[in-house]
Write an enzyme that holds these catalytic residues in place. Structure first.
Site, short mmCIF file in Angstrom:
data_model
loop_
_atom_site.label_atom_id
_atom_site.label_comp_id
_atom_site.label_asym_id
_atom_site.label_seq_id
_atom_site.Cartn_x
_atom_site.Cartn_y
_atom_site.Cartn_z
CG ASP A 80 -3.77 -5.72 6.28
OD1 ASP A 80 -4.16 -6.80 6.74
OD2 ASP A 80 -3.16 -4.87 6.97
N PRO A 81 -1.51 -3.81 4.21
CG PRO A 81 -1.75 -1.70 3.20
CD PRO A 81 -2.52 -2.95 3.57
#
Length: 412
Positions: A80-81
């Site tokens: 994820d980011p």
């Protein structure tokens, strides 16, 4: 530069994903580069087309590459980011090998901040509650880690994209709809788990998220949680418990850093969350790095380890592509910098090839004989997040991993 094999289209390599962009942003940056490179032109009638004319490659660079021209590409478990580190990519028939990386043993390093938990269990989420933290010490963290080693059971949190009866769990939470049944726990293996650093609040710059879950959203969350927890697990508290020893928010709570070697499907954020509960506090992740996945690693130290391509190489190439062809830099073999870097780290697959050459028995998900395997133990309110590993253009691959956003289809 050695002669390039004709099977470069069917291969694997890993990139060092930075913290910030989503995994699909990384994929979408790299994919047009691969699709316009002579290294990854498909074969025709069994013949190598890597010798295609440079003019053909130039034409592909100048025009917007269409979907039919794109190299088939997928990931072996997205990040994820917030997370950075090893992101395994499969090209062509190499995408068929990606499922192996979903289940293999992975290694992570994470920094956790005490005293606060969020809906996503990391610093990009919304603050759900605060809890006392001044009583927690490095020793108290070390004393509870044994509960989380070996085989443990983890339950996905209600703020996740895991579906129940066709609806993502986060929709139940957002709309205040009680879950139709408890969320089933999942068995995972933590081969090793250690605290490697402890930093007092005066010596770091991390802070709790400014965004706070509103009263209305808390009520919705409470309603949804009515059906989320098994009767013998108790109801998780989402009410603030300010630290009586701390008069204001100026003193920052400590951080602790964990390293771990875990089976596929282990939820790193949940470990941080559950350890916080186990010491009578709360905790969430503020940094997360995947340091190894199979033989792909950030720091190669074994003979058969595979290094990862630095992200900056692709960033520079993408910017270079915005200019004229004559401004593109190539080496004496005609390769661009990013092509040369990928070739150094590429794992090729011919027909019938498998990934065993870059995966040991333990990394393929087998038991590590050096690690004791105690009976399953469930930490306080074990919670985890499930997400899909993304595959592109038909390379359908799935995985259970943590996410940072409620809708984000990234994994850790």
């Amino acid at each position: 530069m050695p002669k390039v094999a004709s099977s470069t289209l069917n291969s694997l390599f890993a990139v060092v994903k930075p913290s910030g962009p989503a995994s699909m942003t990384v994929v979408n940056t790299i994919k047009p580069l691969l699709s316009s490179s002579r290294l990854f032109l498909p074969q025709k009638d069994g013949k190598d087309t890597n010798k295609a004319s440079k003019s053909n490659v130039k034409r592909r660079r100048k025009r917007k590459t269409g979907l039919k021209d794109m190299v088939k590409m997928g990931t072996g478990g997205t990040l994820d980011p917030l997370a950075d580190g090893v992101l395994v990519l499969g090209l062509g028939d190499g995408t068929k090998q990606l499922a192996t990386f979903l289940d293999c043993v992975k290694e992570y390093k994470t920094t956790c901040l005490l005293g606060c938990e969020t809906d996503s269990y990391d610093s990009q989420g919304v603050r759900v509650r605060v809890a006392p933290w001044s009583h927690v010490t490095r020793q108290s963290i070390e004393e509870v880690l044994g509960k989380f080693r070996g085989e443990i059971m983890q339950t996905p949190p209600i703020f996740s994209a895991l579906k129940m009866d066709g609806k993502p769990l986060y929709e139940y939470a957002r709309n205040g709809i009680p879950l139709p049944r408890p969320i089933p726990p999942r068995k995972v293996t933590v081969h090793s788990l250690d605290i490697v650093d402890w930093t007092e609040g005066t010596d770091h710059g991390f802070r709790w998220p400014e965004r706070v879950l509103s009263s209305a959203d808390k009520e919705k969350m409470k309603k949804a949680l009515e059906g989320a927890i098994r009767n013998d697990d108790g109801k998780p508290s989402i009410e603030d418990e300010p630290d009586p020893a701390v008069q204001d928010e100026s003193p920052r709570p400590p951080t602790f850093v964990l390293t771990m070697k875990v089976s596929g499907g282990t939820y790193v954020r949940s470990l941080a969350h559950d350890i916080g509960h186990a010491v009578g506090s709360a905790a969430h992740v503020v940094t997360l790095t995947r340091t190894r996945q199979g033989k792909f690693t950030l720091e190669p130290n074994r003979e058969d380890d595979r290094a990862c391509v630095p992200w900056q190489v692709f960033e520079e190439a993408a910017k270079e592509d915005e200019g004229a062809e004559e401004m593109v830099h190539r080496d004496e073999n005609g390769y661009r910098k990013w092509e040369a870097e990928v070739l150094k780290r590429l794992v090729l697959f011919d027909d019938g090839a498998n990934v065993s050459a870059i995966m040991s028995t333990t990394e393929m998900g087998g038991t590590d004989p050096s690690v004791p395997q105690p009976a399953p133990q469930v930490g306080e309110e074990n919670v985890s997040i499930t997400q899909s590993a993304t595959a592109v253009d038909g390379a359908n691959v799935s995985n259970s991993q943590p996410t940072t956003g409620l809708d984000e289809q990234g994994v850790v």
